[in-house]
Write a protein that holds these residues in place. Structure first.
Motif, short mmCIF file in Angstrom:
data_model
loop_
_atom_site.label_atom_id
_atom_site.label_comp_id
_atom_site.label_asym_id
_atom_site.label_seq_id
_atom_site.Cartn_x
_atom_site.Cartn_y
_atom_site.Cartn_z
N ASP A 156 -4.91 -1.37 -14.16
CA ASP A 156 -3.79 -1.38 -13.22
C ASP A 156 -2.46 -1.74 -13.88
N ALA A 194 4.85 0.84 -5.20
CA ALA A 194 3.49 0.29 -5.37
C ALA A 194 3.25 -0.10 -6.83
N ALA A 195 3.72 0.74 -7.73
CA ALA A 195 3.49 0.48 -9.16
C ALA A 195 4.40 -0.63 -9.69
N ALA A 241 4.99 5.65 -4.46
CA ALA A 241 4.22 5.38 -5.68
C ALA A 241 4.98 4.43 -6.60
N GLU A 258 0.84 -1.20 0.00
CA GLU A 258 0.00 0.00 0.00
C GLU A 258 0.87 1.25 0.00
N GLU A 259 0.55 2.16 -0.88
CA GLU A 259 1.30 3.40 -0.97
C GLU A 259 1.36 4.13 0.37
N ASP A 299 6.83 10.63 -1.42
CA ASP A 299 5.71 10.43 -2.34
C ASP A 299 6.15 9.67 -3.59
N THR A 329 -2.06 12.12 -13.09
CA THR A 329 -3.16 11.22 -12.73
C THR A 329 -4.16 11.10 -13.87
N ARG A 353 0.43 -1.83 -8.87
CA ARG A 353 -0.69 -0.97 -8.48
C ARG A 353 -0.82 0.22 -9.42
N ARG A 354 -1.99 0.79 -9.48
CA ARG A 354 -2.25 1.98 -10.27
C ARG A 354 -1.92 3.20 -9.41
N ALA A 355 -0.67 3.63 -9.45
CA ALA A 355 -0.21 4.75 -8.64
C ALA A 355 0.28 5.87 -9.56
N THR A 356 0.17 7.10 -9.09
CA THR A 356 0.66 8.24 -9.86
C THR A 356 2.13 8.47 -9.53
#
Length: 299
Positions: free
Chosen positions: A180, A131-132, A128, A112-113, A124, A173, A137-140
């Motif tokens: 994902d 996570a990606a 991200a 989890e971010e 940040d 974003t 994961r779909r993170a920015t």
DNA sequence: GATACGTGGGC
DNA sequence: TGCCCAAGTAT
């Protein structure tokens, strides 16, 4: 009149095939890499070129293949094996992150971010990115490469502003694919484009998949108009002084006398201030008898 | 938000 | 030859 901004779908259809054809074979991108390996790579790559990270990452993975393995080592070992990557506090924080993963997360790198963000040295961007890239994961993910590609291709400016704006995060974003897995590839693909083609100094627009739609190109590649970027001073700075002291300790197996440590810098006040700061930050450990060493090492 | 924080390679 | 830059974070 100003060229229209390219639509997200157009960018995806141009960049994703380019990445499939031109991506570098980096060890932290291989199928057999672990989330831990991804986290280590992301911290090492902060402000540091890939070519210098490669050998150190390989060495770290062989020494400490899991977070618990690093957590069980002395922090000073992490600093020593950091070598000359620069910003050695990153090694200290990575060690602290490993301790947190071992003690608070069962030895498993969190996916989890928001949880990643609580680890020392993970901001940040790194949260991200892990996570990606490690978990799909779909993170920015917004780093300096992403910012530059967006600034040129979408916004039409030569370079992004000095500091990250909210609008840039919203743009990133908005450009993220819904799916994902596709989003994770998009993130690394844009970063790769910025690293290999859409570079800061001399962009290789002739090789760029976005050349036909790039807002900056279509506007005639106007020069950077913002304030000139400030170079970092080096000669005579605390950073140079600190660098010398840490290097001396890194290269010494035995504890180092304070006199030897202080001999690396001529100006007393600055030298003492730097040493005090290094001790306060935990990068240097004072011992009895006026000796110093990297933190936590047996002697 | 500005500033401190290492190091070395490329143009 | 210097100057600029490299997958940022913490304060």
């Amino acid at each position: 009149m100003r060229p229209a901004r390219p639509a997200a779908g157009v960018l995806h259809d141009l960049v994703l095939p380019w990445y499939a054809a031109h991506q570098r074979d980096l060890p932290w991108r291989r199928p057999d890499r672990s989330p831990w390996g991804v986290l280590v790579s992301e911290v090492m790559l902060q402000q540091t070129p890939v070519s210098r990270v490669l050998p150190v990452w390989q060495r770290w993975m062989s020494l400490w293949p899991t977070p618990s393995a690093l957590a069980d080592a002395a922090a000073g070992e992490a600093v020593r094996e950091w070598g000359r990557l620069g910003y050695p506090r990153r090694a200290l924080r990575l060690h602290a992150a490993a301790v947190a993963v071992r003690d608070d997360h069962g030895g498993v790198v969190p996916a989890e971010e928001a949880v990643l963000r609580t680890l020392p040295g993970v901001g940040d961007y790194t949260a991200a990115a892990v996570a990606a890239f490690a978990f799909g994961r779909r993170a920015t993910v917004v780093d300096t490469n992403v910012r530059r590609v967006h600034a040129r291709a979408v916004t039409g400016t030569a370079l992004p502003a000095p500091s990250l704006s909210r609008a840039e995060v919203e743009l990133a974003t908005a450009l993220l694919p819904e799916d994902d897995a596709r989003a994770a590839v998009w993130n690394v693909a844009v970063m790769e484009l910025g690293a290999l083609v859409c570079t800061a100094r001399a962009p290789r627009c002739g090789d760029c998949p976005l050349a036909t739609v790039c807002a900056w190109r279509l506007a005639g590649s106007p020069a950077h108009d913002g304030p000139p970027r400030r170079g970092q001073a080096w000669q005579g700075t605390d950073r140079q002084c600190r660098g010398r002291m840490v290097q001396l300790l890194r290269d010494s197996t035995e504890p180092v006398p304070g006199d030897a440590l202080r001999a690396v810098w001529p100006e007393e006040a600055q030298r003492d201030r730097c040493l005090d700061a290094l001790v306060a930050e935990g990068l240097v450990e004072p011992l009895d008898g006026g000796l110093f060493r990297l933190p936590g090492l047996a002697s």
